[in-house]
Scaffold this motif. Sequence first.
Motif, short mmCIF file in Angstrom:
data_model
loop_
_atom_site.label_atom_id
_atom_site.label_comp_id
_atom_site.label_asym_id
_atom_site.label_seq_id
_atom_site.Cartn_x
_atom_site.Cartn_y
_atom_site.Cartn_z
N THR A 16 5.71 2.95 1.71
CA THR A 16 5.07 1.75 1.15
C THR A 16 5.09 0.66 2.21
O THR A 16 6.14 0.38 2.79
CB THR A 16 5.79 1.29 -0.12
N PHE A 17 3.94 0.05 2.44
CA PHE A 17 3.85 -0.96 3.49
C PHE A 17 2.74 -1.94 3.15
O PHE A 17 1.89 -1.68 2.28
CB PHE A 17 3.57 -0.31 4.84
N VAL A 18 2.73 -3.08 3.80
CA VAL A 18 1.65 -4.06 3.68
C VAL A 18 0.76 -3.91 4.91
O VAL A 18 1.24 -4.05 6.04
CB VAL A 18 2.20 -5.50 3.59
N PHE A 24 0.86 -1.18 0.00
CA PHE A 24 0.00 0.00 0.00
C PHE A 24 0.89 1.23 0.00
O PHE A 24 1.79 1.36 0.84
CB PHE A 24 -0.90 -0.01 1.24
N ASN A 25 0.67 2.13 -0.94
CA ASN A 25 1.48 3.35 -1.06
C ASN A 25 0.76 4.52 -0.41
O ASN A 25 -0.36 4.86 -0.78
CB ASN A 25 1.76 3.67 -2.53
N LEU A 26 1.43 5.13 0.56
CA LEU A 26 0.83 6.24 1.31
C LEU A 26 1.68 7.49 1.15
O LEU A 26 2.89 7.47 1.38
CB LEU A 26 0.73 5.87 2.79
N ASN A 27 1.03 8.58 0.77
CA ASN A 27 1.66 9.90 0.73
C ASN A 27 1.13 10.75 1.88
O ASN A 27 -0.09 10.82 2.07
CB ASN A 27 1.38 10.61 -0.59
N VAL A 28 2.02 11.38 2.62
CA VAL A 28 1.65 12.27 3.71
C VAL A 28 2.02 13.69 3.31
O VAL A 28 3.20 13.98 3.06
CB VAL A 28 2.34 11.87 5.03
#
Length: 443
Positions: free
Chosen positions: A157-159, A124-128
């Motif tokens: 990027t994390f699961v 899962f790609n997360l932008n802050v």
Amino acid sequence: MRTLWYAGLLWLAGIVLFACQSGDLNVGQSVINPQELVVQSVDSVTIQTSTVMRTDSFLTSGPTEPDIVTGYWSDALTGRLTAQCFTAVDYPSNSLVSQTNFRLDSLVLELGYSFAYGDTTSAFNLNVHRLNRPLQAQPYYSTNTAAYEAEPYIQRTFVPRPASGTRIMKIRVPNDLTQNLYDRLISGTITDNISLNEFLPGFAFVGKSTTNALVGFTTNPTVSGLRLYYHDTDLNRTPFTLLFPITGIHFTQLQNDRTGTPLAALKSRSDAVSSRLTDRTTFVSLGTGLQTRLEFPYLNEFFRPEKFADLNKALLIISPVRRDLRDNIQPPSSLQLYRTNNQNEFLGQIPGGPTGGEAAGGIYFADPVSILLNDSYTIDLTYYIGQIIKKKALSQPLLLTAPFSSDQNNSSTLRTLLQRVTIGDNLRPNDQMQLKLFMTSGT
């Protein structure tokens, strides 16, 4: 759930089939000899279904909403749902002002998992992003948004691990912000929420994955927020932490884009898209503003069998279209029927059960021992259908949706708003919707 027994012929404006069996019945005994009673079952009453739009927004801020959600869900029939969330950072009481015996270690964004829907096996790609200005202390709804910097401040990027218990996702904050915040705490420049939010207005969390996934994080003040790590300069180098929680002001925005899908025709509350145009299915999802409209077009002309005694039971069987328990977002735990009109407005609950003394609704059930997925909602409409068959009431259009409160301040949580279910109509080859009638009459 799929099929009952068929025999005989009933004249309805739609095709209706019967099956007969003898039984120990008490219905109509004052008129018909009990030895001559039979039970006839009808399981192909015509049902017309369509998907309609709900235009309400939902409260996604405040103490009644414990989570923030980011990610997206895309479907060829219903379009794309995008979730992004916004949070302020709260000032915690501390005694760092003028301290000289502490040394800074790091600043870490910590987010505790709450739930996740969809593909939790892929990255899962997360932008802050940093917000442009502080959030106001006010209610925020699913249609609200907040301006943020175009370039992400942090990318990760994390699961997702929503079933990991107390596991927390941790993201180290860049050194420039870390050192600047620490220096302002030591100097006394930041001493409350106002001065903190002027320095750091807050964050926007934007999911950038390409797979269907929605990840919910808790705003529990002991779990999620910015955690400052530092230590004492004594011989023991005693470690300390200070958590800046994200509990105070937070909300989630839900955006729906139905461009290029059959449901793009839904422009206003009065619009409806027939299940014929959506692969013999309809949809229920509060968060995406979708609900199912039901009509029994020929029930008012229902011709009762000769020597009809009474309606024993009427059950509406609703079959979700699923392959297994992991192929979709969790279905709503229950569905409920409401009266409606040509504008698809809510006109109140309809009477359910054998006496009409309860709301007409059904609980989601999945058979735990079935080899193939066997799941459904069953709604008892005995009283309601009985009044129509006996010519004491007229069949009206109905709305099928997840139970909701008319008070937006007490609306469902994000965990339930994002639940959705795809429902087969009564002509779908599998997962059919059926209205099953069991009637007693004489031979």
